[in-house]
Structures are given as C-alpha cells and as structure tokens.
Motif scaffolding. Structure first.
Motif, PDB file in Angstrom:
ATOM      1  N   ASP A  35      24.804  -8.240   0.306  1.00  0.00           N
ATOM      2  CA  ASP A  35      23.940  -7.103   0.054  1.00  0.00           C
ATOM      3  C   ASP A  35      22.580  -7.342   0.711  1.00  0.00           C
ATOM      4  O   ASP A  35      21.880  -8.279   0.360  1.00  0.00           O
ATOM      5  N   PRO A  36      22.235  -6.513   1.710  1.00  0.00           N
ATOM      6  CA  PRO A  36      20.948  -6.752   2.368  1.00  0.00           C
ATOM      7  C   PRO A  36      19.806  -6.409   1.414  1.00  0.00           C
ATOM      8  O   PRO A  36      19.569  -5.257   1.140  1.00  0.00           O
ATOM      9  N   GLY A  37      19.139  -7.399   0.896  1.00  0.00           N
ATOM     10  CA  GLY A  37      18.081  -7.123  -0.071  1.00  0.00           C
ATOM     11  C   GLY A  37      18.276  -7.931  -1.343  1.00  0.00           C
ATOM     12  O   GLY A  37      17.519  -7.800  -2.285  1.00  0.00           O
ATOM     13  N   ALA A  38      19.297  -8.788  -1.374  1.00  0.00           N
ATOM     14  CA  ALA A  38      19.522  -9.659  -2.534  1.00  0.00           C
ATOM     15  C   ALA A  38      19.609 -11.096  -2.040  1.00  0.00           C
ATOM     16  O   ALA A  38      20.254 -11.369  -1.034  1.00  0.00           O
ATOM     17  N   GLN A  62      17.456  -6.496   9.583  1.00  0.00           N
ATOM     18  CA  GLN A  62      17.565  -5.059   9.311  1.00  0.00           C
ATOM     19  C   GLN A  62      18.011  -4.835   7.875  1.00  0.00           C
ATOM     20  O   GLN A  62      18.702  -3.871   7.572  1.00  0.00           O
ATOM     21  N   GLY A  63      17.661  -5.771   7.002  1.00  0.00           N
ATOM     22  CA  GLY A  63      17.998  -5.614   5.582  1.00  0.00           C
ATOM     23  C   GLY A  63      17.232  -4.457   4.968  1.00  0.00           C
ATOM     24  O   GLY A  63      16.325  -3.893   5.592  1.00  0.00           O
ATOM     25  N   THR A  64      17.583  -4.117   3.744  1.00  0.00           N
ATOM     26  CA  THR A  64      16.978  -2.950   3.096  1.00  0.00           C
ATOM     27  C   THR A  64      15.468  -3.097   2.948  1.00  0.00           C
ATOM     28  O   THR A  64      14.713  -2.184   3.262  1.00  0.00           O
ATOM     29  N   ALA A  65      15.050  -4.272   2.478  1.00  0.00           N
ATOM     30  CA  ALA A  65      13.620  -4.467   2.245  1.00  0.00           C
ATOM     31  C   ALA A  65      12.853  -4.369   3.567  1.00  0.00           C
ATOM     32  O   ALA A  65      11.775  -3.766   3.632  1.00  0.00           O
ATOM     33  N   ALA A  76      21.905  -8.481   9.505  1.00  0.00           N
ATOM     34  CA  ALA A  76      21.929  -7.729   8.249  1.00  0.00           C
ATOM     35  C   ALA A  76      20.797  -8.137   7.307  1.00  0.00           C
ATOM     36  O   ALA A  76      20.023  -7.317   6.873  1.00  0.00           O
ATOM     37  N   CYS A  77      20.710  -9.395   6.955  1.00  0.00           N
ATOM     38  CA  CYS A  77      19.650  -9.797   6.028  1.00  0.00           C
ATOM     39  C   CYS A  77      19.463 -11.299   6.134  1.00  0.00           C
ATOM     40  O   CYS A  77      20.416 -12.055   6.099  1.00  0.00           O
ATOM     41  N   CYS A 132      13.374 -11.552   1.840  1.00  0.00           N
ATOM     42  CA  CYS A 132      12.962 -10.165   1.635  1.00  0.00           C
ATOM     43  C   CYS A 132      11.502 -10.018   1.221  1.00  0.00           C
ATOM     44  O   CYS A 132      10.875  -9.000   1.491  1.00  0.00           O
TER      45      CYS A 132
END
Lengths: 577, 178
Positions: free
Chosen positions: A180-183, B96-99, B135-136, B140
C-alpha cells in the motif's frame, strides 16, 4: 553514557547517517566515554533525526531534528539548546498504546541481547513449556486478534485451519510485501524490532505444527532485509532457531525471500505463486492455503504487524489484549499518518479511537492550518472519509460503513488543495498498473475507468461519465477473482459518494475547485501588475505580452497552463481559477 | 507471431546485449538451479551482476535451469524490479506513493523531465541519469521523496530537485576530470 541514534530508513533519509558519523568523530576527537548505538524508528518521523542520550544514572534526554553541524550541543550537554525535547512533551506527543511498536526506537535491532534482556523469546519458551498447540490457538481466540494486513480475518481461525490440515511439512509464511503506497509500519517493525516478528512467527509455527518459515519482504526495503537477515543469523547462533528448541521436539527455521515488486503479491495465493518463482497471479480459492499452499502443502500466511502482536498476547494473556478496543475490533493498530498533516509518522492507538483524535491530536492538525478535507484509508483498496465523518472511530466495522477500510493502516490526510477526482485517478492508475491481467474485468475495466477519470480531469468529461464509472465499478467488483480487482473501484466509488459535486464541477463547468487539474485552470493577469516582465520571461510559449511598466496581457489561446507565471509573480497580480 | 516480443529479430535490436559475460552468472546458477522455485532469486542476482536483464542472460538462465524461455521472460516482465534495458549511472527512483502524490510528486516529475529531458523509464543521452517512478519508498513523512543511488532526498521542491540533479552532474564531471 550511551548515545542512541534513530536509524531507520526514514531517519537515514532525514540525515541520521550523517549525524551518526559526526557523533562518532566527535566522541573520538573529544575523547568521550560514550557508547554510540543505533535504534529503529520510534514513529515520530517528523522530528528526525532523533538522538537519545542516556547518562550513567539512566536519565534520558532526547534531541530532535539534529544536524551534523550541531552535534557538539549534544556532546557538551549545552543547557538551553532548542534541539532538546522534554520528557513530558515527548510523552504527550507519543501518547499511544504501544504493543507492536513498543520496542521500535528503544532497542538496538542489530543486537539480539537487547531483545532478550527485556524478556525477548520468553513467549515462545512459555508456549513450548506450558501450552499445547490448541491452547495457543485458544489464547488467540480470546484475544480477538484479527489480521492486520487488510481483510481483518481472525488469526485463530486461520491457525486452526492449518492445524487441522494433517499433511506435512507445513509452512509459516510472513507477508512483508507492504504494498500500500502510504503505509510503512511493517518496514518499521522489520527495521526496528525484527526479533519480535521472528518470535511471533515461531509461536504461530508451534501452534500449527510448521518447521519452516519464510518471510516474503519487498525488495524496496533493503535495510529491512539486512536487519532481518542479521536477526535470523543471531537467533540461530543463540540456538533460538534450529532443531529441538528449548530442549523440546519443536524445530523451526526461517528464511527470507525478497519480493520483486508486485502489489498483487499481497494476495495470499499470488504470494505463494511468487514464492514458487512464478508470476504472482492469484488463483481460485478453495483450496485455501491452509489446505494447499506453498508446494501444495498446508501454509499459513499472516502479515508483519499481526505477528508482532503475538508475543505480547502470550506474555500478557488474550484477556488483557481484548480489554483494548471495541467489541469486534480488539487490541491496538498502527497507522501511518502522512499527507497534509503536521506530525507525520507512525502512531499506535487502541482500536476505536476517533479519527479526529488521531489527526488533530497525535498528528497535530493540518499543515499550514489549512482546512481538512478528507482522509484516505486503506490505500488503493480503500476510500476517503470526508470531514463531516471525522468522528468515525478506527475499527473494522465503523470504517467499512463509510466505504473505506482499515487496510494495512495507511492514513493519508488531504486538505482543501487536494482534488478528489485526481485522487481517484491516482489510485486507478496504480491498480491498473498492478493488475496481474488474469481477470478481464480487472485488466480492461480498470483501464477504462482510468481513461474516463483522465478525460474528466483534462476537461473532456461528458454527461453520463459518473454513471458509467459506477456501472463499471460494479462489474469489476463482480468479475474479479482476487481482492485487488474486487476493491480497485473503491477509491472511485467513495469519492463519488462524498464528493459528487466535485466530479460535476469538472464535467459540466470544466473547473477544478481544488485548482489541481492543470487543464481546467485559467490564469489571468490583474490590475496589480506593475509590468516587471518576470512572467513574460518565464512563459515557455510566449503567451504573455506587454511593455515594461504596463499591465501585461495573457493570451488564453496560447497559454498551456503550466503555472510558471503564477509561481514567478511577486505582486499577486496573476490569479488562477 | 508478432505479439509480446515473439519476433526475435526485433527483440535483439531492442535489447542491447552485446559483450555480455554469461559466465559471471555460473556461480549463482550452480547454487540455485537444483532448488525448485528459485527463478526470481536467480534473476535478482543476475540483475545485481549486469545492472539489468539482457535477453542473452534470460536465455542462459532458461538453458541452465530447464525453465522454458517463455516463462523466464514472463517472470522477468511481470515484476517491476526487473529491467530489460540498461540504466544510466544515476538511477533516480521517484516515489509516486499516495503521500508523495498529495504533496506534489507530479511537480517534481515535471522538474526532472524538464531538466533532463527524460520521461519515466528513459535514460539521458549521456547515460548519466535514468528516471524510474516507483510505488512507495516508505519514507512518507518526508514526502515528496526520491532516491538516487541509495540516498534518499526528502521534502523536495521542483527547485531543490533541479539543484540536486545539477550537483550530481557537477560531481560526475569533477570525478571524470580528476
């Protein structure tokens, strides 16, 4: 004197390695008697690099946002340095209930002795000496622990199914493919307290009767792999992994398998395919992994955070664990608090805490005190929770009601400048990329949804697009084999549910209220213009004209809406709408 | 057959795999070829050795493990970690992750694209930089973030990004001159 530097990936990225080197040099130059050590991340990423100094009497002083240039203030114990943070403030900031992250940031993850000194490997010893396999599983049942990887399936139930499978060998697998991008809580445990994970896996292996364990770690986490490998080797040397552990007939050993980057491998059957060296594509269940998993043998898969709870539950009892949380969601949960929030990092809180308390309490509120708009939970499988639902509590059921999910615990905070259509597009772009391609609805459906969302954000949205998205969403959910496809439309559905008006503004008025979708913006020069000419020089397409000291003119037909003039103007003479 | 790179002559052009010393992989193959399910591990080791996965290496892995070439190619193209083309001296991994997205990764990508004239997956003509969106990176709280040669750069702004790239370029020139 002991000096401890927070040395997780996040700390290193913030400069902890340079601080460590500077401290090492400083200690040598000043001939100080100091023991320089490392620790994992304590979750307060926004204060990094963090340095703890423990004097010979055991008193601790924490220094935050340390730079290599200012290490002398630490080494010489300068009284009034603003690097210092008081114990009270530290407590207030970390007012959390720590089980999973209890030892992250306090012990040296590269030294097994530190883990053993504070009671490490006592839980597995207790299981072997005093508990039957069934009793361990019963304890999990009492605790109410549910899988922390996303779906929230009761842990005892999975273990019991694997125990009931009679075929041998059995495998205990840890899913550390935190996609999960953001965890990033799993990374933090792997880097900060790897033995906790090993011990949790050992207990699970004992309960189901497995002798071999595999940790499937993301390749993007190189430091986590190094620390875990080191921990496994140290455990072997101490005789904590291997044959006949604690003089019993229980044997268990562990190895690491580095993933190669595929979000879909978070799905159990896809993860197993990947472990076997195949393309990570899910298959139909049943048979479940508990019956036929890795090489068709009974296999149990839990995620890192789930395992990290287990030693605590054994030592403190399932009852104690179940006192925390709500009726159906027990214990604590780690959240990765990121996005437009002041105090970004990891927080571990009891289940059932209102989101508001997490974001505005521990998180310190919104960056630049802007207006809170929504929080995204559950990543690409989850949804947004809008500001009027901010009292929602974090437990599996309440979150599901809002259309979001607990997921792995990513909490991305958004403010008024975040465009929800763009957010939905972002997640669809991700799932479209990560779809393995097996199911047509997921493979092509997500692509179609992305195309529609892209055209809406580019000003080509049409009447009926929202309904088309909703229709496609249902079909993708119904027509996909695994969780990736079944949940891929969630970010779209949830943003339509709460921010439909924003979609409509994009489609019918060709406007982006959050001013994020470049194609929908209009830049204009106002009477504030003093004719300095900076915007004219910055414009890459010569859309701005005008003589010095006269109000400039922007030709809308030529403008490519890059925003360079807006950023360059020092007189607030350019507006964007 | 023209789909999925079935036309071998085209692939040869696409993959720059002249002068590849295949024997460098022998020790790895020896170690893993009898363990079933090791294909991904072998490919990871191969990429460590060559920096990418040349077609000849994929073929060599297939020959020595008994896994069909189509399957080796299938696995190599499934996972994002594997690259079938060489990368530049500095690999920019842009998160390019959400944060990062929420905090302006798009602007950072535009700055890199403008400065280096490359898009995601491309390498500069001087072979100095390759841009890869990832992706991440799990950092973050420092978003937006990029990682270049293992070093993470956080709290990026377009201006800061350009400065970092120019510094790297300058350092590279200095070392070459020295």
């Amino acid at each position: 004197m002991k000096i401890i530097v927070g040395y997780g990936s996040c700390g290193i990225a913030a400069g902890a390695n340079k601080v460590f080197d500077a401290l090492e040099l400083g200690i040598e130059e000043q001939k100080l008697k100091a023991d320089l050590q490392i620790a994992g991340c304590n979750g307060m990423c926004y204060l990094e690099p963090i340095v703890d100094v423990i004097d010979n009497d055991g008193n601790k002083q924490t220094y935050v946002k340390v730079t290599p240039e200012r290490i002398n203030e630490i080494l010489n114990d300068v009284k009034d340095t603003d690097l210092k943070i008081t114990e009270e403030e530290l407590l207030e900031r970390s007012n959390q209930f720590r089980i999973v992250t209890e030892k992250c940031g306090t012990i040296n993850p590269e030294d097994i002795n530190e883990y053993i000194e504070i009671g490490g490997y006592k839980a597995i010893e207790k299981c072997i000496a005093e508990m039957t396999q069934e009793e361990v599983i019963e304890e999990m049942k009492i605790s109410g622990l549910r899988g922390r990887g996303g779906a929230g399936f009761p842990t005892w139930f999975k273990w019991n199914a694997a125990l009931q499978s009679k075929a041998t060998p059995k495998y205990m697998v840890c899913n550390a493919d935190e996609g999960d991008p953001g965890a990033f809580m799993d990374r933090s445990v792997l880097e900060g307290d790897p033995h906790n994970l090993i011990e949790g896996m050992m207990i699970g292996a004992y309960a189901i009767g497995a002798e071999e364990g595999i940790v499937y770690v993301r390749a993007e986490y190189p430091l986590a792999i190094i620390r875990l490998q080191n921990a496994i080797e140290q455990a072997r040397q101490k005789g904590l992994l291997g044959k006949n552990l604690f003089n019993s007939n229980f044997s268990f050993d562990l190895r690491i398998k580095a993933g190669a980057g595929a979000f879909v491998c978070g799905e159990e059957t896809a993860l197993i395919a990947s472990l076997e060296g195949e393309r990570g594509m899910p298959r139909l269940k049943p048979p479940f992994p508990a019956q036929k998993g890795y090489w068709d043998q009974p296999t149990n898969i839990n995620n890192v955070e789930t395992f990290a709870n287990i030693p605590w539950i054994i030592l403190n009892g399932g009852n104690k664990y179940s006192e925390l949380g709500t009726e159906k969601s027990k214990g604590s949960k780690v959240f990765a608090l990121t996005g437009k929030v002041k105090n970004g990092g990891l927080v571990e809180v009891p289940m059932g805490m209102p989101i508001k308390d997490i974001i505005f309490g521990l998180g310190g509120g919104i960056l630049e005190d802007k207006e809170f708009k929504a929080v995204q939970m559950g990543g690409p499988s989850g949804g947004c929770i809008p500001s009027d639902l901010i009292e929602t509590t974090v437990d599996y059921e309440s979150l599901a009601k809002t259309g979001a999910i607990m997921g792995s615990g990513g909490m991305v905070v958004m403010d008024e400048t975040t465009c929800m259509v763009d957010m939905a597009r972002f997640f669809l772009d991700f799932t479209r990329n990560e779809s393995c391609g097996k199911c047509i609805h997921c493979r092509i459906g997500t692509k179609r949804m992305l195309e529609i969302l892209t055209r809406i954000t580019e000003g080509d949205g049409k009447d009926g697009d929202i309904e088309l998205l909703e229709d496609l969403a249902v079909q993708i959910k119904d027509g996909s084999l695994c969780g990736l496809g079944q949940t891929a439309p969630n970010p779209v559905l949830s943003t339509i549910r709460y921010f439909r008006e924003e979609y409509e503004r994009h489609i019918y008025d060709k406007k982006c209220p959050s001013k994020q979708c470049a194609s929908l913006l209009t830049y204009e020069i106002t009477d504030n213009c003093i004719g300095c000419g900076v915007c004219k020089r910055k414009c890459p397409v010569e859309a701005i004209s005008g003589e010095k000291k006269t109000i400039h003119i922007l030709d809308q037909a030529t403008c490519i809406k890059c925003g360079k003039c807006y950023d360059a103007c020092k007189f607030d003479a350019i507006t964007v709408d | 057959m023209k789909c999925c790179g079935g036309n071998n002559s085209v692939l040869k052009v696409q993959f720059k795999d002249d002068d590849i010393d295949l024997t460098a992989l022998d020790a790895t193959l020896e170690k893993y070829k009898s363990t079933k399910g090791s294909l991904i591990t072998i490919l990871q080791k191969a990429q460590e050795i060559y920096g990418y996965l040349p077609l000849s290496v994929l073929n060599y892995v297939a020959q020595n493990t008994g896994v069909k070439p189509a399957k080796v190619y299938g696995v190599a193209t499934f996972y994002t970690q594997f690259r079938l083309e060489p990368v530049g001296e500095n690999l920019i991994m842009l998160c390019q992750g959400t944060a990062c997205h929420v905090n302006g990764a798009k602007g950072i990508e535009e700055a890199i694209t403008e400065e280096l004239n490359i898009k995601d997956g491309q390498t500069t003509e001087d072979n100095l930089f390759t841009l890869n969106n990832v992706a991440c990176l799990g950092c973050c709280s420092l978003s937006p973030v990029m990682m270049i040669n293992g070093e993470t750069y956080g709290h990026l702004t377009p201006k800061k990004t350009v400065e970092i790239l120019r510094n790297l370029k300058k350092n590279d020139l200095d070392t070459k001159e020295a």
